[in-house]
Design an enzyme around this catalytic site. Structure first.
Site, mmCIF file in Angstrom:
data_model
loop_
_atom_site.group_PDB
_atom_site.id
_atom_site.type_symbol
_atom_site.label_atom_id
_atom_site.label_comp_id
_atom_site.label_asym_id
_atom_site.label_seq_id
_atom_site.Cartn_x
_atom_site.Cartn_y
_atom_site.Cartn_z
ATOM 1 N N HIS A 133 -4.702 -5.179 5.611
ATOM 2 C CA HIS A 133 -5.380 -4.613 4.435
ATOM 3 C C HIS A 133 -6.170 -5.668 3.648
ATOM 4 C CE1 HIS A 133 -4.359 -0.392 4.260
ATOM 5 N NE2 HIS A 133 -3.052 -0.603 4.302
ATOM 6 N N ASP A 144 -1.226 12.078 -4.006
ATOM 7 C CA ASP A 144 0.184 12.007 -3.603
ATOM 8 C C ASP A 144 0.596 13.247 -2.810
ATOM 9 O OD1 ASP A 144 0.685 9.511 -4.734
ATOM 10 O OD2 ASP A 144 1.412 10.345 -6.636
ATOM 11 N N TYR A 159 -3.678 7.765 8.837
ATOM 12 C CA TYR A 159 -3.203 6.638 9.636
ATOM 13 C C TYR A 159 -3.454 6.880 11.119
ATOM 14 C CZ TYR A 159 -0.540 5.026 5.533
ATOM 15 O OH TYR A 159 -0.185 4.579 4.297
ATOM 16 N N GLN A 161 -1.310 2.625 -6.463
ATOM 17 C CA GLN A 161 -2.007 3.467 -5.502
ATOM 18 C C GLN A 161 -1.308 4.825 -5.444
ATOM 19 O OE1 GLN A 161 -2.100 2.080 -1.417
ATOM 20 N NE2 GLN A 161 -3.992 3.157 -0.964
ATOM 21 N N GLU A 195 -6.615 3.249 5.852
ATOM 22 C CA GLU A 195 -5.380 3.273 6.638
ATOM 23 C C GLU A 195 -5.593 3.369 8.151
ATOM 24 O OE1 GLU A 195 -2.777 2.237 5.399
ATOM 25 O OE2 GLU A 195 -3.055 2.547 3.240
ATOM 26 N N ARG A 228 12.667 4.796 -0.007
ATOM 27 C CA ARG A 228 11.436 4.760 0.775
ATOM 28 C C ARG A 228 11.104 6.181 1.224
ATOM 29 N NH1 ARG A 228 10.728 0.967 6.148
ATOM 30 N NH2 ARG A 228 8.555 1.518 6.604
ATOM 31 N N PRO A 257 9.102 2.870 -3.223
ATOM 32 C CA PRO A 257 8.891 4.107 -2.459
ATOM 33 C C PRO A 257 8.116 3.969 -1.140
ATOM 34 C CG PRO A 257 7.417 4.048 -4.363
ATOM 35 C CD PRO A 257 8.297 2.835 -4.460
ATOM 36 N N TYR A 258 7.525 2.812 -0.877
ATOM 37 C CA TYR A 258 6.762 2.643 0.368
ATOM 38 C C TYR A 258 7.372 1.541 1.229
ATOM 39 C CZ TYR A 258 3.369 5.700 -1.762
ATOM 40 O OH TYR A 258 2.782 6.786 -2.334
ATOM 41 N N GLY A 259 6.899 1.485 2.481
ATOM 42 C CA GLY A 259 7.307 0.388 3.353
ATOM 43 C C GLY A 259 6.704 -0.903 2.853
ATOM 44 N N HIS A 299 0.581 -4.970 9.128
ATOM 45 C CA HIS A 299 -0.206 -3.890 8.521
ATOM 46 C C HIS A 299 -0.736 -4.315 7.146
ATOM 47 C CE1 HIS A 299 -1.167 0.410 7.740
ATOM 48 N NE2 HIS A 299 -0.888 0.068 6.484
ATOM 49 N N GLU A 300 0.155 -4.799 6.304
ATOM 50 C CA GLU A 300 -0.275 -5.172 4.940
ATOM 51 C C GLU A 300 -1.230 -6.366 4.970
ATOM 52 O OE1 GLU A 300 0.319 -2.812 3.127
ATOM 53 O OE2 GLU A 300 2.026 -1.941 4.176
ATOM 54 N N MET A 313 3.077 -2.421 0.329
ATOM 55 C CA MET A 313 1.879 -2.146 -0.470
ATOM 56 C C MET A 313 1.070 -3.434 -0.550
ATOM 57 S SD MET A 313 0.004 -0.106 -2.192
ATOM 58 C CE MET A 313 -1.570 -0.712 -2.761
ATOM 59 N N GLU A 314 -0.192 -3.312 -0.151
ATOM 60 C CA GLU A 314 -1.052 -4.475 0.055
ATOM 61 C C GLU A 314 -1.617 -5.084 -1.227
ATOM 62 O OE1 GLU A 314 -1.556 -1.267 0.794
ATOM 63 O OE2 GLU A 314 -3.668 -0.688 0.678
HETATM 64 N N1 BES Z 1 -1.269 1.323 1.134
HETATM 65 C C1 BES Z 1 -0.160 1.834 1.837
HETATM 66 C C2 BES Z 1 0.882 2.434 0.940
HETATM 67 C C3 BES Z 1 0.379 3.549 0.047
HETATM 68 C C4 BES Z 1 -0.490 4.508 0.514
HETATM 69 C C5 BES Z 1 0.807 3.618 -1.248
HETATM 70 C C6 BES Z 1 -0.937 5.516 -0.338
HETATM 71 C C7 BES Z 1 0.363 4.628 -2.087
HETATM 72 C C8 BES Z 1 -0.514 5.579 -1.629
HETATM 73 C C9 BES Z 1 0.489 0.776 2.734
HETATM 74 O O1 BES Z 1 -0.409 -0.112 3.279
HETATM 75 C C10 BES Z 1 1.119 1.486 3.888
HETATM 76 O O2 BES Z 1 0.410 2.124 4.604
HETATM 77 N N2 BES Z 1 2.422 1.359 4.061
HETATM 78 C C11 BES Z 1 3.140 1.965 5.159
HETATM 79 C C12 BES Z 1 3.392 0.940 6.209
HETATM 80 C C13 BES Z 1 2.842 1.150 7.502
HETATM 81 C C14 BES Z 1 3.142 0.137 8.551
HETATM 82 C C15 BES Z 1 2.120 2.327 7.942
HETATM 83 C C16 BES Z 1 4.464 2.468 4.641
HETATM 84 O O3 BES Z 1 4.686 2.387 3.428
HETATM 85 O O4 BES Z 1 5.272 2.941 5.410
HETATM 86 ZN ZN ZN Z 2 -1.610 0.809 4.754
#
Ligand code: BES
Ligand code: ZN
Length: 611
Positions: free
Chosen positions: A298, A375, A383, A138, A317, A563, A265-267, A294-295, A269-270
């Site tokens: 999704h 990106d 969000y 993603q 989101e 992250r 790099p993310y918290g 959250h995940e 990923m679903e």
């Molecule tokens: N799908 C996103 C991560 C993402 C978004 C990856 C866009 C690449 C491009 C994932 O569900 C997400 O939102 N993660 C958040 C967690 C959250 C609780 C808001 C994060 O990574 O912090």
């Molecule tokens: Zn998300």
């Protein structure tokens, strides 16, 4: 010149002409060369009889051959000029194929600089014995891993056979279909029978182990972390059940979690059947599991009902944030937890809009992404503005008792599809026909197409934020020339989320004098806290105050984990602190090769490198 699609400005593909329906992957994972090689066999459907080409997205791929799988006939193709972010259009000539459905087999390999993959040497893993590789597709990185229609408008099923060397386990965003020893390597098989967009294709390879944490859930990680992770994420099944009560049946069969190396790099990923998460969630007290809620959410919002292009990302989101907060509140039976968290989200949104500028067109809820890499567009806006919009709509129609049945109906109506904001609006108005008048009040233009903060701020209950606010006020107002009125017990009755909120509030103030930070540290042991959300905000307070004590710790923090939510603001704080700028740039330069592509890319922009 290759043209991007009119329906999705971030993809070359034209699914309206010829559409991919399913994918079979046969891959070898080669750690010595850092490449994945093999074949991708696409089952495609001629939508327009007279369409002469199948158009795919690719990025840094080496194509070796293209064939009609059934007849073995070689198919001609061209690769367009490479755009630095969108990659190259691959145009396969189909004129000789007359069938409505047929299979195209592409033999290819990825490049070591594939933007979807990160390759780690054994020394960079917890176990230090085996290498590790993982993906993050993603938003538009799948094209660097597989030639595909890399638009969320297209949904495909997939199967895969992946070979890896001994000691390694392969996982994908799919059901596991067994493994077989074959000479010196093992073949792992997978099957994803539910149609998914390309961005949900995912793979991880490493010395992985698992532990069962629920009837449909395993937690996977290197063995060093499995126990800790199983404890941290033991609420998974309860969260799944709560999500099902709000959203409908869980259709994916398995829900596993994979804890990745710190450079993820993310918290979270679903990825379907297998959520990927950062190890920075391992706080030891389950305080950061809202990311799991959250995940899990999704699994409906995003993975079943999908944004049809990244311009409608808030449908993924915003809805997910909105439902995540309902799940967390329900789980912890904490009165007003949802309001407390929403208030924190509103604050993050205002920080985001302050940093980006309130006129920035990318702060629109439904932005125009023509020529824009998702990106670069990524922010808190989809969000939190999305969440606030749904909160507003919920209040407008009369509260959760009216809105929750709507949510369920919406998810049921559009499951397995990809939709636009406009389609959501039509369904909303149709569902609430008898409330037509209340919707006349909605300023759609302001909510969707106007940059800056939302036109309306809902009334969030401030009860849980009260202690944070009080303590903030006392610290801001204290005159250090006078006696210190604070006590080491000040934080004792606060939850870790309240401590985090208190720090977030202080970050909104003018920088605190260093003497106050020293006192805080002495009384509350702030520097020895390991909860990543607390540590992050504490370090930022120090950097904003130009406190030399924070420098080494902050540089260590951005080096030992990747992250982006943590790394980017800290690097930006360093950039603002002119005396430290060069040092931060040097640390980034030394570290960038061990960062994932996307993180290195955005941090370079945050530090204004190469401008
Ligand atoms: N799908 C996103 C991560 C993402 C978004 C990856 C866009 C690449 C491009 C994932 O569900 C997400 O939102 N993660 C958040 C967690 C959250 C609780 C808001 C994060 O990574 O912090
Ligand atoms: Zn998300």
């Amino acid at each position: 010149m290759s043209r991007l699609s009119p329906a999705d400005p971030n993809s070359y593909s034209r699914p309206d002409q010829v559409m991919v329906l399913s994918l079979h992957l046969k891959w070898d994972v080669d750690f010595s060369r850092k490449v994945v090689s093999g074949t991708a066999t696409l089952t495609v459907d001629h939508k327009q009889k007279d369409a002469t080409h199948l158009i795919l997205d690719t990025r840094d791929l080496t194509i070796k051959s293209v064939k009609d799988e059934e007849t073995g006939q070689v198919l001609q193709y061209t690769l367009g000029e490479a755009h630095p972010n969108f990659g190259s259009q691959m145009k396969i000539t189909l004129s000789s194929i007359v069938k409505k459905q047929f299979k195209v087999q592409i033999e290819y390999e990825t490049s070591p600089k594939c933007s979807a993959l990160q390759w780690l040497a054994p020394e960079q893993t917890a176990g230090k014995q085996h290498p590790y590789m993982f993906s993050q597709c993603q938003a538009i990185h799948c094209r660097s891993l597989v030639p595909c229609q890399d638009t969320p408008a297209v949904k495909i099923t997939y199967t895969a056979e992946v070979n890896a060397s001994p000691g390694l386990v392969v996982l994908m965003s799919a059901l596991r279909d067994g493994e077989q020893k074959k000479g010196s390597s093992t073949t792992f098989r997978f099957r994803q029978p539910v149609p998914i967009p390309s961005y949900l294709i995912a793979i991880a390879v490493g010395a992985l182990e698992s532990r069962q944490v629920g009837p449909r859930s395993l937690v996977w990680s290197e063995k060093e972390l499995v126990e800790k992770a199983a404890f941290e994420f033991s609420e998974t099944e309860t969260m799944l059940k709560t999500a099902e009560s709000l959203c409908g049946d869980y259709v994916w069969g398995q829900y596993d979690l994979l804890i990745l190396p710190p450079s993820f790099p993310y918290g979270g990923m679903e990825n379907p059947c297998l959520t990927f998460v950062t190890p920075t969630l391992l706080a030891g007290d389950r305080s950061l599991t809202d990311v799991i809620a959250h995940e899990i959410t999704h699994s409906w919002t995003g993975n079943l009902v999908t944004n049809s292009s990244w311009q409608d990302f808030w449908l993924n989101e915003g809805f997910t944030k909105f439902i995540e907060r309902k799940i967390v509140e329900c789980l912890h039976e904490e009165k007003n937890a949802r309001h407390f968290s929403a208030l924190g989200g509103w604050k993050e949104l205002s920080e985001c809009i302050r940093t980006r500028g309130e006129k920035d067109p990318l702060t629109c809820l439904v932005p125009d992404l023509t020529g824009v890499d998702p990106d670069d567009a990524f922010s808190t806006v989809p969000y939190e503005k999305g969440h606030t919009f749904l909160w507003y709509l919920e209040t407008l129609v009369g509260g959760p008792s009216e809105f929750e049945p709507f949510l369920k109906a919406y998810l049921d109506k559009f499951k397995y599809q990809s939709i636009t904001s406009e389609i959501f609006r039509s369904f909303l108005l149709e569902y609430f026909v008898d409330k037509k008048d209340v919707f006349d009040a909605v300023d759609w233009e302001a909510w969707w197409h106007t940059p800056g903060m939302p036109p309306i701020k809902p009334k969030f209950d401030e009860e849980l934020a009260h202690v944070c606010k009080n303590l903030r006020k006392r610290w801001v107002e204290w005159d250090p020339a006078k006696k210190c009125p604070f006590h080491c017990d000040d934080l004792r009755n606060m939850t870790s989320n309240q401590v985090r909120e208190w720090l977030a509030q202080l970050l909104e103030e003018e920088p605190l004098p260093v003497i106050k930070l020293e006192k805080m540290d002495e009384l509350y042991n702030m520097s020895s806290r390991n909860n990543s959300e607390i540590k992050f905000r504490w370090l930022r307070l120090g950097l904003k105050a130009h406190w030399n004590n924070s420098v080494d710790e902050a540089l260590k923090f951005v080096t030992e984990q990747g992250r982006m939510k943590f790394v980017r603001p800290i690097y930006r704080d360093f950039y603002e602190w002119k005396e430290m700028r060069q040092q931060a740039v040097a640390v980034y330069e030394a570290n960038k090769d061990s960062m994932m592509h996307v993180a290195a890319y955005v941090v370079a922009k945050d530090l204004h490198i190469n401008e």
